[in-house]
Motif scaffolding. Structure first.
Motif, short mmCIF file in Angstrom:
data_model
loop_
_atom_site.label_atom_id
_atom_site.label_comp_id
_atom_site.label_asym_id
_atom_site.label_seq_id
_atom_site.Cartn_x
_atom_site.Cartn_y
_atom_site.Cartn_z
N ASP A 34 8.15 -61.86 -1.92
CA ASP A 34 7.53 -62.57 -3.04
C ASP A 34 6.55 -61.64 -3.73
O ASP A 34 5.54 -61.26 -3.15
CB ASP A 34 6.80 -63.82 -2.53
N LEU A 35 6.88 -61.24 -4.94
CA LEU A 35 6.02 -60.28 -5.64
C LEU A 35 5.36 -60.91 -6.85
O LEU A 35 5.20 -60.28 -7.89
CB LEU A 35 6.84 -59.06 -6.07
N ARG A 40 -0.26 -56.04 -8.03
CA ARG A 40 -0.96 -55.47 -6.88
C ARG A 40 -0.05 -54.75 -5.89
O ARG A 40 -0.49 -54.34 -4.83
CB ARG A 40 -1.77 -56.56 -6.17
N VAL A 41 1.23 -54.66 -6.23
CA VAL A 41 2.14 -53.86 -5.40
C VAL A 41 1.65 -52.41 -5.43
O VAL A 41 1.29 -51.90 -6.49
CB VAL A 41 3.58 -53.94 -5.95
N PRO A 42 1.59 -51.75 -4.26
CA PRO A 42 1.10 -50.37 -4.26
C PRO A 42 1.86 -49.48 -5.26
O PRO A 42 3.06 -49.66 -5.45
CB PRO A 42 1.36 -49.91 -2.82
N MET A 43 1.16 -48.56 -5.87
CA MET A 43 1.78 -47.62 -6.80
C MET A 43 2.79 -46.75 -6.05
O MET A 43 2.63 -46.51 -4.85
CB MET A 43 0.71 -46.71 -7.40
N VAL A 158 10.63 -40.13 -5.41
CA VAL A 158 9.63 -41.16 -5.68
C VAL A 158 9.99 -42.38 -4.85
O VAL A 158 11.13 -42.84 -4.89
CB VAL A 158 9.62 -41.53 -7.17
N VAL A 159 9.05 -42.88 -4.07
CA VAL A 159 9.26 -44.10 -3.29
C VAL A 159 8.40 -45.20 -3.90
O VAL A 159 7.17 -45.05 -3.99
CB VAL A 159 8.86 -43.89 -1.81
N GLY A 160 9.03 -46.26 -4.36
CA GLY A 160 8.26 -47.33 -4.98
C GLY A 160 9.10 -48.57 -5.21
O GLY A 160 10.31 -48.56 -5.01
N ALA A 161 8.42 -49.65 -5.58
CA ALA A 161 9.09 -50.92 -5.80
C ALA A 161 9.91 -50.86 -7.09
O ALA A 161 9.36 -50.59 -8.15
CB ALA A 161 8.07 -52.05 -5.88
N VAL A 162 11.20 -51.13 -7.00
CA VAL A 162 12.03 -51.21 -8.20
C VAL A 162 12.49 -52.66 -8.38
O VAL A 162 12.71 -53.37 -7.41
CB VAL A 162 13.26 -50.27 -8.16
N GLY A 163 12.64 -53.06 -9.63
CA GLY A 163 13.08 -54.41 -9.94
C GLY A 163 11.98 -55.20 -10.62
O GLY A 163 11.13 -54.64 -11.31
N LEU B 21 2.22 -45.45 1.09
CA LEU B 21 3.60 -45.43 1.56
C LEU B 21 3.78 -46.44 2.69
O LEU B 21 4.76 -47.19 2.74
CB LEU B 21 3.95 -44.01 2.04
N LEU B 22 2.80 -46.47 3.58
CA LEU B 22 2.85 -47.42 4.70
C LEU B 22 2.86 -48.85 4.19
O LEU B 22 3.63 -49.69 4.66
CB LEU B 22 1.64 -47.18 5.63
N ARG B 23 2.00 -49.13 3.20
CA ARG B 23 1.93 -50.49 2.68
C ARG B 23 3.22 -50.88 1.96
O ARG B 23 3.68 -52.02 2.04
CB ARG B 23 0.71 -50.65 1.77
#
Lengths: 238, 238
Positions: A34-35, A40-43, A158-163, B21-23
């Motif tokens: 749930d986003l 506030r999702v980490p960068m 790059v590791v991050g939230a997509v969508g 990254l951990l979060r």
């Protein structure tokens, strides 16, 4: 364009299949976390990692053979994937997702930065060996072999939230991901295709110890490719 | 082969990145559901579905441009993906997974069998249009355009649990998935590449209503491909 008639019901699936499909979907919900707190999702994080793709050679033919036995098809596939997952896990890799009959795994994209190239290479060698052991045990019963190929590339990702807030995944993006995905499509049975960066990091180790190695230098576009054959080899790059 | 020295610590990431990254990893756990009851997981289901892949053209170049601004890169990508997700959702499709800068979606592989080909085509047209609206609003600010391509194929697929008890996903497997994934790599900006099966199901509708359509027949291997250009077109198949 006239909109298709979405209201037209086509209950093509037998009730039993339909029920099973519903239960499978419930078991594997795909909305992601749930986003609603999306801001506030980490960068995203930039890190250097090794990316490994696996792929079964000739799995499409196998799909046709099992056209009327999907359970049998998945049983064989999962026997193979179990070996793949275990080899990757032993070497500290993370299976990011399943891609058709294979997986995409990362090494060094989860905070554990120690020697990600070596870990990826060890996983590749391990999974090809474990799959070969599976063939020795089961190929005669099955009536066919399962042949796996591997692609490895290293670089910044790059590791991050997509969508979006409704539907998201943790994405790993970068040239190394695209390159490894392309390499695996060209890897033959029991072969590891890797970039020059990966090869040079592992060169001494591979040449001195792996007697069946036949790393060959080639070019696809501007890309420097090395091939390592663990099951006897097919010779040069096509 | 000598095992790589896994014990050698290489704390390459700054503490702040490492924490983020951990979060991110905690927010997106990737183990899948608890399948210790794996033998009782529902058997796979065979169904007829349409598969849609999207892909951004030239995203690798964009990745290079944003090499030192991963947050900026994902902001642009997610603005695009939001349009893609919404168009697919409106048409009743399910986004199975993100694939690099695009998605893989299914229509008719979740129990809703009504006109999956039409739904997939409507989603493709919708997402190309929505992306174009995004370009009109933001391309000048960005200094570049985002161009999307789509691949669609239809056919029998197997829906079932792939992986092992520790790590599993719901897999959608079949020739249509492989074909759609291949088609999207050949689709130009604003183009939908589809199989003959998809084209013939939609033919009347596309020809009569879509004035900018330029469906062209071609062959890639034994595969019959039709191309529809929604943004003016690039002419024949390469």
């Amino acid at each position: 364009m006239a909109m298709p008639d979405f209201s037209r019901p086509q209950p093509a699936l037998p009730a039993d299949d339909s029920d099973r499909l519903l239960r499978l979907r419930q078991l594997f919900p795909i909305s992601g976390p749930d986003l609603t707190a999306w801001p506030r999702v980490p960068m995203p994080v930039l890190c250097t990692a090794s990316i490994l793709f696996t792929d079964l050679r000739g799995f499409t033919r196998l799909t046709e053979r099992f056209a009327h036995d999907p359970a049998g098809l998945l049983e064989v596939l999962n026997a193979h994937l179990k070996k793949v997952l275990r080899s990757i896990s032993i070497c500290g890799g993370v299976v990011e997702k399943f891609v058709g009959d294979g997986v995409m795994a990362t090494f060094g994209a989860s905070g554990d930065e120690a020697d990600h190239v070596g870990r990826a290479m060890a996983a590749a060698i391990g999974l090809i060996g474990a799959n070969e052991a599976l063939n020795r045990r089961s190929a005669a019963d099955w009536g066919f072999r399962l042949d796996v190929g591997v692609g490895i590339a290293s670089g910044d990702v790059v590791v991050g939230a997509v969508g979006s807030a409704d539907r998201s995944e943790l994405g790993v993006l970068g040239d190394a991901v695209n390159v490894a995905a392309r390499l695996v499509t060209q890897a033959g049975p029991g072969e590891v295709l890797m970039t020059g960066t990966v090869y040079r990091a592992m060169e001494a180790m591979l040449q001195s110890e792996l007697t069946s190695q036949s790393a060959v230098r080639g070019r696809s576009g501007r890309l420097e490719i090395y091939r390592m054959s663990l099951l006897g080899g097919r010779g040069d790059l096509a």
